[in-house]
Scaffold this motif. Structure first.
Motif, PDB file in Angstrom:
ATOM      1  N   ILE A 132     -13.150  61.108  72.144  1.00 28.35           N
ATOM      2  CA  ILE A 132     -12.546  60.896  71.070  1.00 28.35           C
ATOM      3  C   ILE A 132     -11.741  62.096  70.468  1.00 28.35           C
ATOM      4  CG2 ILE A 132     -13.052  60.893  68.631  1.00 28.35           C
ATOM      5  CD1 ILE A 132     -15.435  59.015  69.257  1.00 28.35           C
ATOM      6  N   GLN A 133     -12.361  63.343  70.614  1.00 27.65           N
ATOM      7  CA  GLN A 133     -11.598  64.592  70.271  1.00 27.65           C
ATOM      8  C   GLN A 133     -10.486  64.985  71.087  1.00 27.65           C
ATOM      9  OE1 GLN A 133     -15.317  67.076  70.580  1.00 27.65           O
ATOM     10  NE2 GLN A 133     -13.807  68.498  71.828  1.00 27.65           N
ATOM     11  N   MET A 134     -10.506  64.871  72.575  1.00 31.36           N
ATOM     12  CA  MET A 134      -9.300  64.909  73.106  1.00 31.36           C
ATOM     13  C   MET A 134      -8.230  64.001  72.746  1.00 31.36           C
ATOM     14  SD  MET A 134      -9.139  64.753  77.308  1.00 31.36           S
ATOM     15  CE  MET A 134      -9.062  63.270  77.741  1.00 31.36           C
ATOM     16  N   VAL A 135      -8.533  62.805  72.540  1.00 29.94           N
ATOM     17  CA  VAL A 135      -7.391  61.801  72.309  1.00 29.94           C
ATOM     18  C   VAL A 135      -6.602  61.918  71.070  1.00 29.94           C
ATOM     19  CG1 VAL A 135      -7.702  60.114  74.097  1.00 29.94           C
ATOM     20  CG2 VAL A 135      -8.767  59.958  71.804  1.00 29.94           C
ATOM     21  N   VAL A 136      -7.611  62.428  69.941  1.00 28.35           N
ATOM     22  CA  VAL A 136      -7.043  62.703  68.718  1.00 28.35           C
ATOM     23  C   VAL A 136      -6.052  64.065  68.820  1.00 28.35           C
ATOM     24  CG1 VAL A 136      -7.542  63.820  66.483  1.00 28.35           C
ATOM     25  CG2 VAL A 136      -8.898  61.814  67.298  1.00 28.35           C
ATOM     26  N   ALA A 137      -6.304  64.834  69.680  1.00 32.01           N
ATOM     27  CA  ALA A 137      -5.408  65.822  69.853  1.00 32.01           C
ATOM     28  C   ALA A 137      -4.171  65.688  70.639  1.00 32.01           C
ATOM     29  CB  ALA A 137      -6.261  66.977  70.517  1.00 32.01           C
ATOM     30  N   LEU A 138      -4.350  64.813  71.489  1.00 26.93           N
ATOM     31  CA  LEU A 138      -3.177  64.548  72.491  1.00 26.93           C
ATOM     32  C   LEU A 138      -2.391  63.437  71.854  1.00 26.93           C
ATOM     33  CD1 LEU A 138      -4.917  65.056  75.906  1.00 26.93           C
ATOM     34  CD2 LEU A 138      -3.672  66.526  74.751  1.00 26.93           C
ATOM     35  N   LYS A 139      -2.836  62.565  71.271  1.00 25.72           N
ATOM     36  CA  LYS A 139      -2.040  61.407  70.889  1.00 25.72           C
ATOM     37  C   LYS A 139      -0.648  61.694  70.322  1.00 25.72           C
ATOM     38  CE  LYS A 139      -1.447  57.023  70.466  1.00 25.72           C
ATOM     39  NZ  LYS A 139      -0.192  56.741  69.385  1.00 25.72           N
ATOM     40  N   PRO A 140      -0.746  62.759  69.302  1.00 25.42           N
ATOM     41  CA  PRO A 140       0.971  63.207  68.923  1.00 25.42           C
ATOM     42  C   PRO A 140       1.840  63.692  69.976  1.00 25.42           C
ATOM     43  CG  PRO A 140      -0.861  64.260  67.443  1.00 25.42           C
ATOM     44  CD  PRO A 140      -1.541  63.478  68.693  1.00 25.42           C
ATOM     45  N   LEU A 141       1.306  64.249  70.988  1.00 32.59           N
ATOM     46  CA  LEU A 141       1.952  64.731  71.902  1.00 32.59           C
ATOM     47  C   LEU A 141       2.384  63.673  72.806  1.00 32.59           C
ATOM     48  CD1 LEU A 141       0.085  68.010  72.995  1.00 32.59           C
ATOM     49  CD2 LEU A 141       1.605  67.650  71.297  1.00 32.59           C
ATOM     50  N   TYR A 142       1.811  62.677  73.135  1.00 32.03           N
ATOM     51  CA  TYR A 142       1.885  61.404  73.961  1.00 32.03           C
ATOM     52  C   TYR A 142       3.068  60.677  73.170  1.00 32.03           C
ATOM     53  CZ  TYR A 142       1.376  56.773  76.037  1.00 32.03           C
ATOM     54  OH  TYR A 142       1.411  55.936  76.843  1.00 32.03           O
ATOM     55  N   ASP A 143       2.757  60.600  71.968  1.00 32.45           N
ATOM     56  CA  ASP A 143       4.025  59.833  71.135  1.00 32.45           C
ATOM     57  C   ASP A 143       5.069  60.484  71.168  1.00 32.45           C
ATOM     58  OD1 ASP A 143       2.186  57.907  70.357  1.00 32.45           O
ATOM     59  OD2 ASP A 143       1.609  58.732  68.588  1.00 32.45           O
ATOM     60  N   GLN A 144       5.251  61.618  71.348  1.00 34.17           N
ATOM     61  CA  GLN A 144       6.571  62.394  71.302  1.00 34.17           C
ATOM     62  C   GLN A 144       7.417  62.217  72.703  1.00 34.17           C
ATOM     63  OE1 GLN A 144       7.792  63.507  68.237  1.00 34.17           O
ATOM     64  NE2 GLN A 144       9.252  64.838  69.170  1.00 34.17           N
ATOM     65  N   VAL A 145       6.608  62.874  73.664  1.00 35.88           N
ATOM     66  CA  VAL A 145       7.191  63.085  75.060  1.00 35.88           C
ATOM     67  C   VAL A 145       6.416  62.363  76.236  1.00 35.88           C
ATOM     68  CG1 VAL A 145       8.391  64.983  74.500  1.00 35.88           C
ATOM     69  CG2 VAL A 145       6.053  65.251  75.330  1.00 35.88           C
ATOM     70  N   GLY A 146       5.221  61.682  75.923  1.00 34.04           N
ATOM     71  CA  GLY A 146       4.274  61.041  77.055  1.00 34.04           C
ATOM     72  C   GLY A 146       3.512  62.210  77.780  1.00 34.04           C
ATOM     73  N   ILE A 147       2.660  61.437  78.495  1.00 35.41           N
ATOM     74  CA  ILE A 147       1.840  62.270  79.352  1.00 35.41           C
ATOM     75  C   ILE A 147       1.710  61.653  80.582  1.00 35.41           C
ATOM     76  CG2 ILE A 147      -0.718  63.238  79.371  1.00 35.41           C
ATOM     77  CD1 ILE A 147      -0.958  63.200  76.462  1.00 35.41           C
ATOM     78  N   LYS A 148       1.784  62.704  81.661  1.00 34.05           N
ATOM     79  CA  LYS A 148       1.708  62.383  83.100  1.00 34.05           C
ATOM     80  C   LYS A 148       0.234  62.607  83.593  1.00 34.05           C
ATOM     81  CE  LYS A 148       6.375  63.147  84.443  1.00 34.05           C
ATOM     82  NZ  LYS A 148       7.230  63.929  85.227  1.00 34.05           N
ATOM     83  N   ARG A 149      -0.579  63.796  83.124  1.00 36.08           N
ATOM     84  CA  ARG A 149      -1.624  64.269  83.630  1.00 36.08           C
ATOM     85  C   ARG A 149      -2.662  64.897  82.615  1.00 36.08           C
ATOM     86  NH1 ARG A 149      -3.509  68.244  87.642  1.00 36.08           N
ATOM     87  NH2 ARG A 149      -4.988  67.572  88.976  1.00 36.08           N
ATOM     88  N   ILE A 150      -3.962  64.593  82.937  1.00 38.26           N
ATOM     89  CA  ILE A 150      -4.871  65.430  82.220  1.00 38.26           C
ATOM     90  C   ILE A 150      -6.091  66.103  82.934  1.00 38.26           C
ATOM     91  CG2 ILE A 150      -6.378  65.603  80.095  1.00 38.26           C
ATOM     92  CD1 ILE A 150      -4.861  63.070  79.055  1.00 38.26           C
ATOM     93  N   VAL A 151      -6.314  67.354  82.778  1.00 38.64           N
ATOM     94  CA  VAL A 151      -7.093  68.046  83.547  1.00 38.64           C
ATOM     95  C   VAL A 151      -7.968  68.807  82.353  1.00 38.64           C
ATOM     96  CG1 VAL A 151      -8.203  69.871  85.032  1.00 38.64           C
ATOM     97  CG2 VAL A 151      -5.970  68.734  85.392  1.00 38.64           C
ATOM     98  N   ALA A 152      -9.375  67.954  82.211  1.00 36.45           N
ATOM     99  CA  ALA A 152     -10.392  68.412  81.277  1.00 36.45           C
ATOM    100  C   ALA A 152     -11.722  69.113  81.787  1.00 36.45           C
ATOM    101  CB  ALA A 152     -10.514  66.921  80.403  1.00 36.45           C
ATOM    102  N   SER A 153     -11.858  70.181  81.213  1.00 30.57           N
ATOM    103  CA  SER A 153     -13.286  70.783  81.315  1.00 30.57           C
ATOM    104  C   SER A 153     -13.950  70.774  79.885  1.00 30.57           C
ATOM    105  CB  SER A 153     -12.882  72.201  81.958  1.00 30.57           C
ATOM    106  OG  SER A 153     -12.101  72.157  83.124  1.00 30.57           O
ATOM    107  N   THR A 154     -15.033  70.267  79.911  1.00 32.54           N
ATOM    108  CA  THR A 154     -15.837  70.271  78.735  1.00 32.54           C
ATOM    109  C   THR A 154     -16.773  71.190  78.686  1.00 32.54           C
ATOM    110  OG1 THR A 154     -17.357  68.482  79.317  1.00 32.54           O
ATOM    111  CG2 THR A 154     -15.245  67.773  78.534  1.00 32.54           C
ATOM    112  N   TYR A 155     -17.300  71.520  77.202  1.00 37.32           N
ATOM    113  CA  TYR A 155     -18.464  72.375  77.142  1.00 37.32           C
ATOM    114  C   TYR A 155     -19.143  71.967  76.132  1.00 37.32           C
ATOM    115  CZ  TYR A 155     -15.182  75.706  79.630  1.00 37.32           C
ATOM    116  OH  TYR A 155     -14.275  75.900  80.629  1.00 37.32           O
ATOM    117  N   GLN A 156     -20.249  70.995  76.496  1.00 39.74           N
ATOM    118  CA  GLN A 156     -20.693  69.982  75.579  1.00 39.74           C
ATOM    119  C   GLN A 156     -22.009  70.480  74.860  1.00 39.74           C
ATOM    120  OE1 GLN A 156     -18.729  66.549  78.147  1.00 39.74           O
ATOM    121  NE2 GLN A 156     -20.471  65.690  76.704  1.00 39.74           N
TER     122      GLN A 156
END
Length: 336
Positions: A132-156
């Motif tokens: 949830i928190q990742m896509v909330v932050a990335l959606k504005p960037l996705y809508d603007q120019v698209g996203i090819k690849r995501i590398v996520a490291s979480t600290y939960q």
């Protein structure tokens, strides 16, 4: 204002109690509120909006006359009881993993894909907290120019596992500092003053279930199976709040200033990014903040359209209870 009969399943758990807090905070328009849990918790008295409610045992008939059922129980309970709720006319918003990848069930983050709520057939799934928190932050960037690849490291935070895990972290910390034996029951190893690169079960591909949730759920929420996602999920000795280091390859390059502008204008996002003043998102900042905090925004110097971000969110609220209730609010706005 029209009011609705609401049931909260798993009302005595950490997420369930947070749901009750948020229902009160947001003045959710419920007429009747039914609190449901297992036999072990039945009889517990909880207060919402100044009124006391007795927790009842969840049965199929508990959903008779209910309009919206908010589920914060485990996937087993959801698989068994959510269909019973829909048979009796309720719309279920489920916080477990039971239905997330079901092609017939919308997987919803209201800031990202609210339009998919209209496709529901009685059940709507709430995504995993880290997704949830990742896509909330990335959606504005996705809508603007698209996203090819995501590398996520979480600290939960340990609250993602539940109250017993929170208690274990506190007790282990006390024991460690008192030079006493540290006992581990919830986790396979000591969590106090330690990090565990292990959340949920391991699959044959070497990834954990938590990591593959981020892969599969991101593609479904974004409605784009071409986004390549890889993740490493780590449990850390923090009570509340998940942090994520996100490296993203955009469809085309954006400047740091453009990224900050896009994020600052996005719903549910707060930019905290001023290294000169030592300002950046931290888990201690999110306990009373429902926004997704984004900082340490910088260009990845190894690829043309690469970007690094540090993202922090409250896993009990935006990562679970709040997102569930926001979905219910969208349901009401759309008149179901």
């Amino acid at each position: 204002m029209e009011k609705y009969n609401v049931a909260v399943v798993g009302a005595t758990g950490a997420v369930g109690r947070e749901m009750l807090n948020i229902l009160e905070e947001r003045d959710f328009p419920f007429a009747e509120l039914k609190l449901l849990a297992t036999e072990r918790s039945a009889g517990t008295i909880l207060t919402v909006k100044g009124q006391e409610y007795e927790v009842e045992v969840t049965t199929p008939d508990s959903f008779q006359g209910i309009d919206i059922a908010l589920f914060s129980a485990g996937s087993g309970a959801s698989k068994q009881l959510a269909p019973e709720a829909t048979k009796r006319g309720a719309v279920v918003v489920d916080n477990s993993s039971a239905f997330r990848m079901d092609p017939e069930v919308p997987l919803v983050v209201p800031e990202v894909n609210p339009e998919t709520i209209a496709e529901h057939q009685g059940i709507i799934a709430n995504p995993n907290c880290s997704t949830i928190q990742m896509v909330v932050a990335l959606k504005p960037l996705y809508d603007q120019v698209g996203i090819k690849r995501i590398v996520a490291s979480t600290y939960q935070a340990v609250s993602g596992t539940g109250k017993d895990a929170m208690d274990e972290l506190i007790e282990q910390s006390k024991a460690y500092l008192a030079d006493k034996e540290v006992e581990a029951e919830v986790y396979p190893h000591q969590i106090a003053f330690n990090c565990l690169p292990h959340i949920d079960i391991f699959f044959d591909n070497g990834y954990t279930k938590e990591e593959m949730k981020m892969v599969n759920e991101t593609q479904k929420i974004m409605a784009d199976n071409n986004i390549k996602v890889t993740a490493t999920a780590v449990r850390v000795p923090v009570l509340i709040g998940h942090a994520e280091s996100i490296n993203v390859e955009l469809g085309s390059a954006l400047s740091v200033a453009e990224v900050k502008e896009l994020l600052a204008a996005a719903s549910g996002v707060e930019v905290v990014d001023n290294p000169a003043e030592l300002l950046y998102p931290m888990q201690t900042q999110c306990e009373e903040n429902d926004n997704v905090l984004v900082g340490r925004i910088r260009r990845d110097q190894t690829i043309d359209a690469g970007l690094d971000l540090w993202i922090v969110g409250n896993n009990l609220r935006k990562g679970a209870a709040l997102n569930t209730i926001q979905i219910a609010e969208e349901l009401i706005s759309n008149r179901f």
